[in-house]
Design a protein around this motif. Structure first.
Motif, PDB file in Angstrom:
ATOM      1  N   ARG A  98      49.812  34.612  43.894  1.00  0.00           N
ATOM      2  CA  ARG A  98      48.363  34.347  43.942  1.00  0.00           C
ATOM      3  C   ARG A  98      47.627  35.237  42.947  1.00  0.00           C
ATOM      4  O   ARG A  98      46.631  34.813  42.350  1.00  0.00           O
ATOM      5  N   LEU A  99      48.122  36.449  42.714  1.00  0.00           N
ATOM      6  CA  LEU A  99      47.498  37.319  41.727  1.00  0.00           C
ATOM      7  C   LEU A  99      47.705  36.762  40.317  1.00  0.00           C
ATOM      8  O   LEU A  99      46.799  36.820  39.483  1.00  0.00           O
ATOM      9  N   THR A 100      48.870  36.208  40.071  1.00  0.00           N
ATOM     10  CA  THR A 100      49.139  35.583  38.778  1.00  0.00           C
ATOM     11  C   THR A 100      48.212  34.398  38.540  1.00  0.00           C
ATOM     12  O   THR A 100      47.658  34.229  37.441  1.00  0.00           O
ATOM     13  N   GLY A 101      48.017  33.582  39.574  1.00  0.00           N
ATOM     14  CA  GLY A 101      47.130  32.434  39.451  1.00  0.00           C
ATOM     15  C   GLY A 101      45.691  32.837  39.198  1.00  0.00           C
ATOM     16  O   GLY A 101      44.999  32.255  38.355  1.00  0.00           O
ATOM     17  N   VAL A 102      45.216  33.839  39.939  1.00  0.00           N
ATOM     18  CA  VAL A 102      43.841  34.329  39.759  1.00  0.00           C
ATOM     19  C   VAL A 102      43.660  34.888  38.345  1.00  0.00           C
ATOM     20  O   VAL A 102      42.658  34.615  37.675  1.00  0.00           O
ATOM     21  N   ASP A 103      44.620  35.662  37.888  1.00  0.00           N
ATOM     22  CA  ASP A 103      44.542  36.261  36.559  1.00  0.00           C
ATOM     23  C   ASP A 103      44.443  35.170  35.494  1.00  0.00           C
ATOM     24  O   ASP A 103      43.588  35.240  34.591  1.00  0.00           O
ATOM     25  N   GLY A 104      45.285  34.150  35.603  1.00  0.00           N
ATOM     26  CA  GLY A 104      45.250  33.059  34.639  1.00  0.00           C
ATOM     27  C   GLY A 104      43.936  32.305  34.671  1.00  0.00           C
ATOM     28  O   GLY A 104      43.384  31.935  33.624  1.00  0.00           O
ATOM     29  N   ALA A 105      43.412  32.066  35.884  1.00  0.00           N
ATOM     30  CA  ALA A 105      42.150  31.338  36.013  1.00  0.00           C
ATOM     31  C   ALA A 105      40.989  32.126  35.421  1.00  0.00           C
ATOM     32  O   ALA A 105      40.119  31.569  34.731  1.00  0.00           O
ATOM     33  N   LEU A 106      40.948  33.429  35.674  1.00  0.00           N
ATOM     34  CA  LEU A 106      39.872  34.253  35.142  1.00  0.00           C
ATOM     35  C   LEU A 106      39.919  34.319  33.618  1.00  0.00           C
ATOM     36  O   LEU A 106      38.876  34.256  32.949  1.00  0.00           O
ATOM     37  N   ARG A 107      41.100  34.445  33.067  1.00  0.00           N
ATOM     38  CA  ARG A 107      41.219  34.495  31.615  1.00  0.00           C
ATOM     39  C   ARG A 107      40.786  33.179  30.986  1.00  0.00           C
ATOM     40  O   ARG A 107      40.177  33.155  29.907  1.00  0.00           O
ATOM     41  N   HIS A 108      41.076  32.087  31.669  1.00  0.00           N
ATOM     42  CA  HIS A 108      40.682  30.776  31.152  1.00  0.00           C
ATOM     43  C   HIS A 108      39.179  30.542  31.277  1.00  0.00           C
ATOM     44  O   HIS A 108      38.521  30.102  30.336  1.00  0.00           O
ATOM     45  N   GLY A 111      37.259  34.305  29.868  1.00  0.00           N
ATOM     46  CA  GLY A 111      37.655  34.760  28.547  1.00  0.00           C
ATOM     47  C   GLY A 111      38.048  36.231  28.515  1.00  0.00           C
ATOM     48  O   GLY A 111      37.582  37.034  29.319  1.00  0.00           O
ATOM     49  N   GLU A 112      38.904  36.567  27.592  1.00  0.00           N
ATOM     50  CA  GLU A 112      39.447  37.915  27.484  1.00  0.00           C
ATOM     51  C   GLU A 112      38.364  38.957  27.218  1.00  0.00           C
ATOM     52  O   GLU A 112      38.394  40.061  27.790  1.00  0.00           O
ATOM     53  N   GLU A 113      37.396  38.613  26.383  1.00  0.00           N
ATOM     54  CA  GLU A 113      36.364  39.589  26.021  1.00  0.00           C
ATOM     55  C   GLU A 113      35.540  39.989  27.246  1.00  0.00           C
ATOM     56  O   GLU A 113      35.248  41.178  27.450  1.00  0.00           O
ATOM     57  N   ALA A 114      35.163  39.011  28.060  1.00  0.00           N
ATOM     58  CA  ALA A 114      34.369  39.319  29.252  1.00  0.00           C
ATOM     59  C   ALA A 114      35.154  40.174  30.231  1.00  0.00           C
ATOM     60  O   ALA A 114      34.611  41.112  30.838  1.00  0.00           O
ATOM     61  N   LEU A 115      36.428  39.884  30.389  1.00  0.00           N
ATOM     62  CA  LEU A 115      37.242  40.613  31.363  1.00  0.00           C
ATOM     63  C   LEU A 115      37.475  42.066  30.956  1.00  0.00           C
ATOM     64  O   LEU A 115      37.704  42.916  31.819  1.00  0.00           O
ATOM     65  N   GLU A 119      30.904  45.483  32.056  1.00  0.00           N
ATOM     66  CA  GLU A 119      30.296  44.898  33.254  1.00  0.00           C
ATOM     67  C   GLU A 119      31.334  44.663  34.342  1.00  0.00           C
ATOM     68  O   GLU A 119      31.092  44.943  35.519  1.00  0.00           O
ATOM     69  N   ILE A 120      32.490  44.151  33.954  1.00  0.00           N
ATOM     70  CA  ILE A 120      33.550  43.902  34.940  1.00  0.00           C
ATOM     71  C   ILE A 120      34.027  45.227  35.530  1.00  0.00           C
ATOM     72  O   ILE A 120      34.270  45.339  36.737  1.00  0.00           O
ATOM     73  N   PRO A 154      40.619  45.975  36.156  1.00  0.00           N
ATOM     74  CA  PRO A 154      39.312  45.842  36.801  1.00  0.00           C
ATOM     75  C   PRO A 154      38.985  44.437  37.283  1.00  0.00           C
ATOM     76  O   PRO A 154      38.429  44.270  38.377  1.00  0.00           O
ATOM     77  N   HIS A 155      39.312  43.402  36.493  1.00  0.00           N
ATOM     78  CA  HIS A 155      38.954  42.046  36.918  1.00  0.00           C
ATOM     79  C   HIS A 155      39.733  41.625  38.151  1.00  0.00           C
ATOM     80  O   HIS A 155      39.231  40.841  38.969  1.00  0.00           O
ATOM     81  N   LEU A 156      40.932  42.166  38.334  1.00  0.00           N
ATOM     82  CA  LEU A 156      41.709  41.855  39.530  1.00  0.00           C
ATOM     83  C   LEU A 156      41.320  42.753  40.695  1.00  0.00           C
ATOM     84  O   LEU A 156      41.372  42.331  41.854  1.00  0.00           O
ATOM     85  N   ALA A 157      40.907  43.981  40.403  1.00  0.00           N
ATOM     86  CA  ALA A 157      40.371  44.844  41.463  1.00  0.00           C
ATOM     87  C   ALA A 157      39.087  44.231  42.032  1.00  0.00           C
ATOM     88  O   ALA A 157      38.856  44.261  43.252  1.00  0.00           O
ATOM     89  N   LEU A 158      38.260  43.663  41.159  1.00  0.00           N
ATOM     90  CA  LEU A 158      37.051  42.980  41.624  1.00  0.00           C
ATOM     91  C   LEU A 158      37.425  41.784  42.495  1.00  0.00           C
ATOM     92  O   LEU A 158      36.806  41.562  43.542  1.00  0.00           O
TER      93      LEU A 158
END
Length: 294
Positions: A98-108, A111-115, A119-120, A154-158
């Motif tokens: 589930r962490l892998t799925g969330v990571d992929g979804a957030l990057r898609h 975007g990498e720059e936002a993550l 702010e994140i 950070p994006h996964l900790a959030l």
């Protein structure tokens, strides 16, 4: 501007914050990336992956525990997924998946720059503080997730913080439904009546047998809570009571971190939630999706 002064403001803030972080949390289950990650383990049909990934913080949970803590799913639907999912992989593997799925979804979606932006990172710190103050006593899904290790990025900790926050709110909501004398199917019927949803939409998504659904309709009609599938005044009052009690519990972590930190979290989360609300097709097509109020 978000305020948590009066009781009414606190309830409004609790719902507003939920609308923001829920859009981040639901990437866990409702994105192509999350679905693909679960399917990669051999899950079939989508719901097997949902039940296994959400229940995985408990370990290899049996269907009875999931029926109890998820509350509004028909028992047969859960039994079709569990315990068979644990034959595909253990709970630890599902947690990693589930962490892998969330990571992929957030990057898609973001975007990498936002993550990788500040702010994140700031949101992760604020979210972690709120999650640390989130009630877990009597809230089993929140407690199980709170016991898991925090992701380093950070994006996964959030995401982990939002998961603890939303499961705590959900656990609290179930407590209000029990106190209101609403069983799982009745709660859904009342929700559908409140939101003008058809029986067909709800049955298609939650898959309650039609006979059990109709029996719940009949019980609520006898109680004077609905009439011709619409809420009565008494039904509206009971729905409002449940939501208010839920909000009263859900505001507690934000009171703990204070109004300034809470306002900052909302300020930073809003543009992210807007982006996710607009671009996450899988969740937007969910008939029970929480739509962002801007």
């Amino acid at each position: 501007m978000l305020s948590i002064g009066s009781v009414e403001e606190r309830r409004a803030a609790a719902r507003r914050l939920w609308s923001l972080f829920e859009n981040y949390h639901v990437l866990t289950y409702f994105t192509p990336e999350s679905r693909a990650a679960a399917d990669g383990l051999g899950c079939k049909g989508g719901w097997m992956g949902y039940f296994a990934q959400r229940a995985a913080p408990f370990g290899e949970a049996g269907p009875e525990l999931v029926i109890s803590t998820f509350y509004n799913f028909p028992p047969g639907m859960v039994h079709r997924a569990l315990p068979d999912a644990w034959e595909l992989a253990d709970a630890e593997t599902f947690l990693a998946t589930r962490l892998t799925g969330v990571d992929g979804a957030l990057r898609h979606l973001l975007g990498e720059e936002a993550l990788s932006g500040p702010e994140i990172a700031e949101l992760a710190e604020l979210g972690r503080a709120a999650a640390a103050a989130t009630p877990i006593t009597g809230r089993p899904l929140a407690a199980a997730n709170a016991a898991l290790p925090w992701p380093e990025q950070p994006h996964l900790a959030l995401w982990h913080a939002t998961t603890i926050l939303r499961e705590s709110r959900g656990d609290g909501h179930i407590a209000t439904l029990v106190a209101a004398g609403l069983d799982p199917c009745e709660a859904l019927v009342l929700y559908a009546a409140d939101h003008g949803m058809t029986d067909e939409a709800m049955l298609g998504f939650r898959r309650w047998p039609e006979q059990e659904w109709q029996a719940a309709v009949d019980r609520l009609t006898e109680r004077g809570l609905i009439a011709d599938r619409a809420l009565t005044a008494a039904g509206g009052q009971l729905r409002a009571w449940c939501e208010e009690r839920t909000d009263d519990g859900a505001i507690l972590p934000w009171l703990a971190i204070g109004e300034e930190a809470t306002r900052r979290f909302a300020e930073l989360m809003l543009p992210i939630a807007r982006t996710l609300s607009a671009t996450n097709e899988a969740f937007r097509n969910n008939p029970m999706a929480l739509h962002l109020v801007t």
